[in-house]
Design a protein around this motif. Structure first.
Motif, short mmCIF file in Angstrom:
data_model
loop_
_atom_site.label_atom_id
_atom_site.label_comp_id
_atom_site.label_asym_id
_atom_site.label_seq_id
_atom_site.Cartn_x
_atom_site.Cartn_y
_atom_site.Cartn_z
N ALA A 1 50.30 28.22 34.02
CA ALA A 1 51.61 28.53 33.46
C ALA A 1 51.61 28.23 31.96
N ARG A 2 52.63 28.77 31.28
CA ARG A 2 52.83 28.43 29.88
C ARG A 2 53.69 27.19 29.78
N ASP B 1 57.51 26.95 30.77
CA ASP B 1 57.84 28.07 31.66
C ASP B 1 57.73 27.54 33.10
N ASN B 2 58.85 27.54 33.81
CA ASN B 2 58.85 26.95 35.15
C ASN B 2 58.37 27.91 36.23
N ARG B 3 58.16 29.17 35.84
CA ARG B 3 57.77 30.13 36.86
C ARG B 3 56.36 29.83 37.38
N SER C 1 46.60 29.40 28.59
CA SER C 1 47.72 29.74 27.71
C SER C 1 47.43 29.42 26.24
#
Lengths: 551, 551
Positions: free
Chosen positions: B401-402, B405-407, B470
């Motif tokens: 993830a970035r 960013d919680n996704r 990232s």
């Protein structure tokens, strides 16, 4: 410019050496920088022009015929730290469009000859890459069955054409990457974008090479591998090769004369008439007797002479747009030789000759000139020679006899040679390609094997395009040839290239039909060949300026 | 020049009429000479430019979706004594190279759409030739299953490009002559050399048309034949069509916005970013409910919008060399829609949508721009949308993830849609083409159907080209895009065209890969487009002057 001559022999090579080690031969590339066709460029770093490929083509051919004992061939470099830098860029930058296209066609034919030797001659080709193999250099490796790369942290394979030269990688290279080595397409995309190429384990993982070898074991491992491949060969033990002696050839301004082939050029009509003469000697009494004839054995002699004539016309006669294909002699004698060849198919030399005839006929298929077969009284379009009719864009046959000519009417005589031994690049026979829409016509033709087929029946069987009575012949032919000469040569080249190869596609037809067309397109684009184009500016230190429009 | 827009509808047609007779529709070509894209030429004698083909393409599409009752389609001329004179020569003479190439590509896609409708939609196309069908006009006929020619001693079919225009016949015409109609190659050679073409019984004997009809019985026989073909169709009884309503679209200078697709153009980097949004509504409760949604049903809407965006970029944005393919949304929702489509495959409309998605993906395959798929958190590369990854020249996936960013990390989710319903032009799925060298990888991928595959595993499975963390992403991407932008657009176009289609060739890949390349070559040659070239001088009364060198 002096005429380009594809005839050479190892004593005259400037770029290659052949070294022998039992059943293994080494083809050592050691290009003489000053040995190119022109003194406008130097062939540095084992880069090549047509002169290098002519020698390679000759060497491949001689290994098949002169060295039955050779069962594996290793292509390697004779220079330190470089395998081959590919086609010479300065040569490409200065060459005419026509020369570039002919050069690419010939190099493709040479690479296909390597694959043909591996598949049909029991001479397995390997490539030992020590140093960089770039562009056409890697393409040479791709033509072999087994690519070995030294693991020295420097040696790499690379197709740098897109980033460096704004042209397509290799000229058949992309097709071999995707369709022979079956490299994943996105990896191929990355590979073709990296100037410095790919080396080491990644080159193996990406299927770009077959084997990585430590520097310390290099020569030993190459030798071991080559001898392993050699053991798979079905070439004979203790056979003696034959010598491909210099051609009997006389080149005059408008005429080429060989022992069995004559070419007469009519410049005013932009055409050349090629006449093949049938055998004048009866078939040899035995296969051994055929061996003893060596290069004078009719099928071999006529193949060599026809090939030389076709290549001469391609390279040196761009203004000749039409080839009239004729034969003269005894049809039965041609069939006798065909049958001799086919019956002795277990003999290595007869097999070589048959495959050589196949390759010469393929050269005709991809020759960018209109081909018109003329079938007249006295001709011997039988068996192998009848393939010329089916290679032609059109065939014209005379009905009956001419006044004052006592010879019987023209006849075509089909033989077994028309039904299998000479497939085209698409994998089909010429008759199967011709009758792709009416396969039953192949069966009808097959029933005529050995029987003379005169004009009316030939037309009914679909074997010829047009038939004329003698009183119409001259006028009809004149009109046809004038018409052909009036068309755009480019439209004809593309039209013929598309009409000649119906049906299935193979790696070979992809290379000639698809990839070459794209390269020809690029060779016309300002981004490559304009004053600011990458080919023109290569080595000048000036960056090319591209028109960025995507087309 | 005003932007080229492929959106139209029958109320706006200037060149075509659709007439209905029960289960038969007539597509009547009646070109408005002043209705072309430019006023620099007149579209006389039913000759066409892109404006004519845009309407034809629209009509073919609407017949499939809006008219389930139509089971046979007859293409005919609305003018007396001429069927269609082919592509307008003055247009070709004045068009840029890029426009000519894009025009030819679109017309080829339209002709393939006719064949696709016949094969997959139960709408059989016939062609009724009353008058001359020349060049592209005959090519239009070749795209149909059954060609009828009136026997009036004047009407003929002809490919006069070589003698008249110094270019290749049609743009897919030669391939259909040899590979679809399987005309004998020497007859094809003669046919392509005769300006006035071939008519009457000979046209049938040479397989150029299927049926010759006396003038007196013409209309009756065409109708009878069309209704006969209609009876073979498996289209439903009493179904209601859906309306292809105008697209929700906003075109701004650097942005195209649709309901599910966004395109953002970055001119400084010569790239466009295309984002497809996954479905936001749950799947319909029933097939009937999907019908009721009509053109707003997500799979159909996204197909129409993506197609429009791609064609807009092709025609109007030649300087944009790279397309970044992105998705946003819920992967499971995409798979749900896929499954809905595939399960309802017996329904005519769901079948149409699936084949339409197939055709849109094929348009991407032959788009001459570099395609790079970016797989990031929040994306929904699942099933049908995952095909974009495999259509791309490269795919790049973010690992993890970035920051902030919680996704969840980016994941690819394969579905049944990746293993059959969307073959490429070569007849293979995109995954089968990708894994042509390692077929076992297809099985490995198939086992992952429905399971989110994150970056590391995607790389191991060979589904993506590159993966970056990232902190590397921005730099790596910037370098990649700068590098791509620095290459010659021509070399990229040809390289991509060759790398995208490994494996078998079909009539379709021959048309795009081989024949188009030859035509592109000719479209660069002075003999066609030079000041003395045939295309430039056509209609001027001056004979073109050809460089007679054969290349």
């Amino acid at each position: 410019m002096t005429a380009i001559d594809v005839q050479t022999d190892p004593a005259r090579y400037r770029h290659w050496r052949i070294e022998f080690d039992g059943d293994v031969a080494y083809l050592v590339m050691d290009v003489d920088p000053k040995g190119g066709l022109s003194d406008q460029y130097e062939l540095k770093l084992n880069s090549y022009d047509l002169s290098v490929d002519i020698e390679l083509s000759d060497a491949i051919q001689r290994l098949r015929f002169e060295h039955p004992e050779v069962r594996a061939v290793v292509i390697k470099s004779g220079k330190d730290n470089v395998f081959c830098a590919g086609a010479n860029i300065r040569m490409l930058g200065k060459a005419t469009h026509g020369h570039k296209v002919n050069f690419c066609k010939f190099t493709n034919e040479t690479r296909l000859a390597i694959e043909d030797a591996t598949e049909y001659s029991g001479q397995f080709y390997l490539c030992a890459i020590n140093g960089n193999a770039a562009g056409g250099g890697y393409e040479l490796a791709l033509a072999t069955e087994h690519i070995m790369l030294v693991d020295d942290r420097r040696s790499a394979v690379t197709l740098p054409e897109t980033p460096l030269l704004a042209v397509l990688p290799g000229t058949g290279g992309l097709t071999r990457v995707t369709d022979k080595r079956k490299v994943r397409r996105d990896r191929a995309d990355v590979f073709c974008s990296i100037e410095e190429g790919i080396r080491g384990a990644k080159a193996v993982e990406w299927r770009l090479v077959d084997e990585l070898v430590p520097n310390s074991k290099w020569a030993e491992k190459v030798s071991t591998r080559a001898h392993e491949f050699a053991r798979r060969s079905d070439r004979p033990q203790d056979a003696a090769g034959i010598t491909l002696t210099p051609l009997e050839r006389r080149i005059e301004n408008d005429r080429l004369s060989y022992s069995h082939v004559d070419v007469v050029i009519d410049r005013s009509r932009a055409l050349a008439s090629i006449t093949l003469h049938g055998p004048t000697q009866p078939i040899p009494k035995s296969v051994a007797a055929a061996h003893a004839l060596g290069a004078t054995f009719w099928p071999l002699a006529v193949a060599r002479e026809l090939e030389d004539a076709i290549l001469h016309l391609r390279f040196n006669e761009p203004k000749i747009g039409v080839l009239l294909l004729r034969t003269e002699g005894d049809a039965q004698a041609v069939l006798d030789y065909d049958n001799f060849l086919l019956q002795a198919n277990g003999d290595w030399l007869m097999r070589e000759i048959r495959h050589y005839l196949k390759r010469v006929l393929k050269r005709i298929d991809v020759t960018a000139k209109s081909l018109i077969a003329l079938i007249e009284p006295g001709s011997c379009f039988a068996g192998t020679l009848a393939e010329l009719i089916f290679a032609a864009d059109r065939s014209v046959m005379l009905i009956g006899a001419r006044e004052g000519d006592n010879r019987p009417p023209a006849a075509i005589v089909l033989g077994r040679a028309n039904f299998g031994p000479y497939p085209m690049g698409n994998g089909l026979t010429r008759l199967a390609t011709r009758f792709i829409g009416e396969p039953e016509a192949i069966g009808r033709a097959e029933q005529k094997i050995g029987a003379p087929v005169e004009a009316k029946e030939a037309a009914e069987l679909g074997l010829v395009t047009l038939t004329f009575e003698s009183f119409d012949w001259d006028d009809e032919l004149r009109i046809m040839l004038e018409e052909r000469a009036s068309f755009s040569p480019d439209a004809l080249t593309a039209m013929e290239a598309n009409l000649r190869f119906a049906g299935p596609e193979t790696m070979e037809t992809k290379i000639f039909g698809r990839l070459s067309a794209w390269q020809n397109w690029i060779f016309q684009r300002p981004n490559a060949i304009g004053e600011q184009g990458a080919l023109k500016l290569y080595g000048s230190g000036i960056q090319p300026t591209f028109d960025k429009d995507r087309v």
